[in-house]
Write a protein that holds these residues in place. Structure first.
Motif, PDB file in Angstrom:
ATOM      1  N   UNK A  38       0.823  -1.203   0.000  1.00  0.00           N
ATOM      2  CA  UNK A  38       0.000   0.000   0.000  1.00  0.00           C
ATOM      3  C   UNK A  38       0.860   1.258   0.000  1.00  0.00           C
ATOM      4  N   UNK A  39       2.008   1.173   0.685  1.00  0.00           N
ATOM      5  CA  UNK A  39       2.876   2.350   0.800  1.00  0.00           C
ATOM      6  C   UNK A  39       3.828   2.463  -0.380  1.00  0.00           C
ATOM      7  N   UNK A  51      -3.588   5.754  -3.715  1.00  0.00           N
ATOM      8  CA  UNK A  51      -4.408   5.680  -2.514  1.00  0.00           C
ATOM      9  C   UNK A  51      -3.561   5.062  -1.402  1.00  0.00           C
ATOM     10  N   UNK A  52      -3.851   5.393  -0.174  1.00  0.00           N
ATOM     11  CA  UNK A  52      -3.187   4.757   0.956  1.00  0.00           C
ATOM     12  C   UNK A  52      -4.232   4.322   1.967  1.00  0.00           C
ATOM     13  N   UNK A  53      -3.857   3.319   2.746  1.00  0.00           N
ATOM     14  CA  UNK A  53      -4.823   2.675   3.628  1.00  0.00           C
ATOM     15  C   UNK A  53      -4.402   2.795   5.087  1.00  0.00           C
ATOM     16  N   UNK A 107       8.473   5.165   5.634  1.00  0.00           N
ATOM     17  CA  UNK A 107       8.572   3.955   4.794  1.00  0.00           C
ATOM     18  C   UNK A 107       8.293   4.248   3.319  1.00  0.00           C
ATOM     19  N   UNK A 108       7.165   4.894   3.065  1.00  0.00           N
ATOM     20  CA  UNK A 108       6.780   5.181   1.679  1.00  0.00           C
ATOM     21  C   UNK A 108       7.715   6.185   1.008  1.00  0.00           C
ATOM     22  N   UNK A 160      11.013   4.677  -0.073  1.00  0.00           N
ATOM     23  CA  UNK A 160      10.890   3.898  -1.297  1.00  0.00           C
ATOM     24  C   UNK A 160      10.974   4.794  -2.523  1.00  0.00           C
ATOM     25  N   UNK A 203       1.523   7.729   8.609  1.00  0.00           N
ATOM     26  CA  UNK A 203       2.274   6.930   7.646  1.00  0.00           C
ATOM     27  C   UNK A 203       1.578   6.916   6.289  1.00  0.00           C
ATOM     28  N   UNK A 204       0.235   6.917   6.316  1.00  0.00           N
ATOM     29  CA  UNK A 204      -0.509   6.899   5.060  1.00  0.00           C
ATOM     30  C   UNK A 204      -0.531   8.292   4.422  1.00  0.00           C
ATOM     31  N   UNK A 209       2.413  10.267   2.305  1.00  0.00           N
ATOM     32  CA  UNK A 209       2.625   9.997   0.875  1.00  0.00           C
ATOM     33  C   UNK A 209       1.749  10.877  -0.021  1.00  0.00           C
TER      34      UNK A 209
END
Lengths: 272, 348
Positions: free
Chosen positions: A179-180, B79-81, B100-101, B104, B148-149, B152
């Motif tokens: 998801x990320x 989208x993020x969850x 984290x995102x 990446x 965290x979501x 991003x």
């Protein structure tokens, strides 16, 4: 918990008689001279000095090299296997784990004799190769046969702990990584691999310890000249009769293993 | 006019031989706080997972800005969850989880640190950077998951019963906070819950689902005041549901009486169902009302009393601050705006 405390007593006695006392005896033998009477001990470091000779150091290096190779192969083959099992439907998982452990139900000696039959110069594999017109290959009494035997014997000890840590992993963590923005490869290295470290460390410890201290498999598949530390200890006690030197080698091996375990534990806790 | 961001077209989903979604059609707009509301097993979470990319629909389309994305893996979607149990990475600390995102995306370290700090400030966890996530409370873990979501900068934030694991008091506080965060970042939130109060108090749009189908889409007030069918009426709040007949526009008949109402557009003499909310009913003297009955039970509920009134045809539930002793003969008064007429289940 307190009322169960007395139930511990049999185990304490058991451990004392079968673990602590023998360990003390081994230490005693290692630091004393041959031919002691029970009451007149003469202490010495000769047994350890003797071990410093090139022949013996080479034996221990060879053991470690073999243990390392076995562990690496078990990890390289066992991790994907554990991974695949943990991703299978639940009912299939049980069956696959059973298949991994079934060989362990058969006596290790029998399994090793079976390998001897398969690998020998006129064994089944060479006969099959002969049918294809390929000259027989010498497989018995080489590093190959010993490593093969070790890997096959100790593979479950790598697969099971890794499988356990993979299967109890919360699947939503993997979904969270996707998801990320992590692709499959990134998700594996940044999440799955990291979270399976406790299983990997346990697997490495088990396989490495088992394979550097083994003596039956190298003796059968490596032949009489194939000397690993386990065989060396065995021969000191059984054929040479130098118990003091054998005890010293055992002690050295134990210390090396303890140091190794200490580092592995450290690595494990760093990853948390 | 707001822009359409996500379109679900005839979405179905089968798990083995079980149909979980039976043709979902839904438009989701920019900056909207949309809630999927329904009992467990109604398909709301599956719908969310299809939007996130964790499930592929069996048939139908997911359009994102007009482009079909139902085959796109989650890591390629904007989208993020926020997961039900937060799903924070236990091997990373608070800041590493949030980053984290961004890591990446190979962003610059100083930019990442800045963004993480800003997020932590927004969710009220400044100074928590190096904390171990496994040692945080549920509410704090929840905030980290949201940060965290959101860090991003997704176009849509998906929330899967994010408050389900929290205790009542923190849940209330988080509801307010989530709504505030949504206004602050100005993106679409799609929120899944089975808690009707949560849905009504936070959402711009509520989508009531049952059995893999959408029952009603509307604003919280619409959903509450004008439920489209028996399911919606009984799932949202308490209600008295009565079978009746729509005589003509603005006139309805039930229990042998005719009442004026504000509903129209039904065929004449159409069998319908009427919803009477307990708080809309007034207890009066028997002479003043068409419906009369006897008080059977009265329960103190804190703000109001819940009174059960037995009439010839049925027992009504009434919420009122007035006291009425058991056994008293009373009348029930209804105004035209208290009567909500809806289609009978299965006839629309």
């Amino acid at each position: 918990m307190k009322q169960y405390k007395h139930l511990l007593k049999p185990y304490i006695i058991w451990a004392a008689v079968l673990i602590v006392i023998p360990l003390i005896l081994i230490a005693l033998y290692a630091f004393t001279e041959e031919g002691n009477e029970v009451l007149t001990l003469s202490f010495t470091f000769d047994n350890f000095r003797k071990f410093a000779e090139a022949t013996y150091v080479n034996v221990i290096l060879k053991s470690f090299r073999l243990g390392l190779v076995t562990t690496v192969i078990c990890l390289a083959a066992g991790y994907p296997l554990a991974f695949i099992i943990s991703r299978s439907p639940e009912r299939v998982q049980g069956l696959l784990i059973l298949l991994v452990t079934i060989p362990e139900w058969i006596n290790m000696l029998l399994r090793t004799y079976a390998w001897m039959n398969l690998l020998s110069d006129n064994g089944i594999i060479n006969q099959l190769l002969g049918l294809l017109g390929i000259d027989p290959v010498t497989m018995m009494y080489t590093d190959f046969s010993v490593i093969l035997g070790l890997v096959c014997n100790f593979m479950p000890f790598m697969v099971i702990p890794i499988y356990t840590s993979l299967s109890k992993m919360d699947h939503s963590l993997i979904e969270a990584a996707y998801d990320l923005g992590a692709n499959r490869f990134q998700t594996f290295w940044k999440v799955i691999w990291k979270l399976s470290m406790p299983g990997v460390v346990n697997g490495i410890m088990m396989v490495f310890l088992l394979s550097i201290s083994t003596f039956v498999i190298p003796k059968l598949l490596g032949g009489g000249q194939y000397m690993l530390i386990g065989n060396l200890i065995e021969s000191q006690f059984i054929s040479v009769g130098d118990w003091n030197f054998g005890a010293a080698i055992s002690l050295i091996l134990a210390v090396i293993i303890l140091i190794f375990m200490h580092f592995m534990k450290k690595m494990d806790s760093q990853d948390d | 006019m707001k822009n359409k961001l996500i379109e679900l077209v005839d979405l179905t989903k089968n798990f083995d031989d079980q149909q979980v979604l039976r043709g979902i059609n839904l438009d989701i707009y920019e900056n909207e706080f949309l809630t999927l509301l329904g009992p467990s097993g109604c398909g709301k979470t599956t719908t969310l997972r299809i939007i996130a990319g964790f499930e592929e629909p069996s048939s139908g389309q997911v359009l994102f800005n007009g482009i079909e994305i139902s085959k796109l893996p989650p890591y390629k979607r904007e989208v993020n969850t926020v997961f039900q149990k937060y799903a924070l990475f236990p091997h990373l600390n608070v800041a590493e989880n949030i980053a984290f995102g961004l890591n990446l995306k190979k962003m610059d370290k100083s930019v990442i640190a800045q963004k993480v700090e800003r997020m932590l400030k927004m969710v009220g966890l400044s100074g928590f950077e190096n904390r171990d996530v496994t040692l945080l409370s549920g509410g704090q873990q929840q905030r980290v998951a949201i940060a965290r979501a959101l860090v991003n900068e997704p176009k849509v934030l998906l929330l899967d019963e994010p408050l389900g694991a929290l205790d009542a008091k923190i849940r209330k506080a988080m509801q307010v906070e989530l709504k505030k965060i949504q206004r602050e970042v100005g993106i679409t939130f799609i929120y899944v819950t089975h808690d009707q109060e949560e849905a009504l108090s936070m959402s711009d749009t509520v989508v009531v689902m049952n059995n893999g189908e959408i029952q009603q889409i509307g604003t919280p007030t619409d959903i509450y005041n004008e439920p489209e069918n028996r399911f919606v009426a009984s799932f949202i709040g308490e209600s008295n549901i009565i079978e009746g007949t729509m005589i003509k526009d603005f006139l309805v008949e039930f229990d042998g009486n005719r009442f004026e109402c504000v509903d129209k557009g039904f065929p004449e003499n159409e069998p319908i169902e009427v919803v009477l909310r307990p708080e809309d009913l007034d207890i009066v003297s028997p002479e003043e009302a068409k419906i009369t009955g006897t008080v059977r039970n009265i329960t103190f509920k804190g703000v109001h009393y819940e009174i059960l009134i037995e009439t010839e045809n049925r027992t009504y539930t009434v919420h009122t601050t007035d006291y009425a002793e058991v056994g008293r003969k009373v009348g029930l008064k209804l105004g035209p705006e208290d009567i909500h007429v809806m289609w009978k289940m299965g006839t629309y």
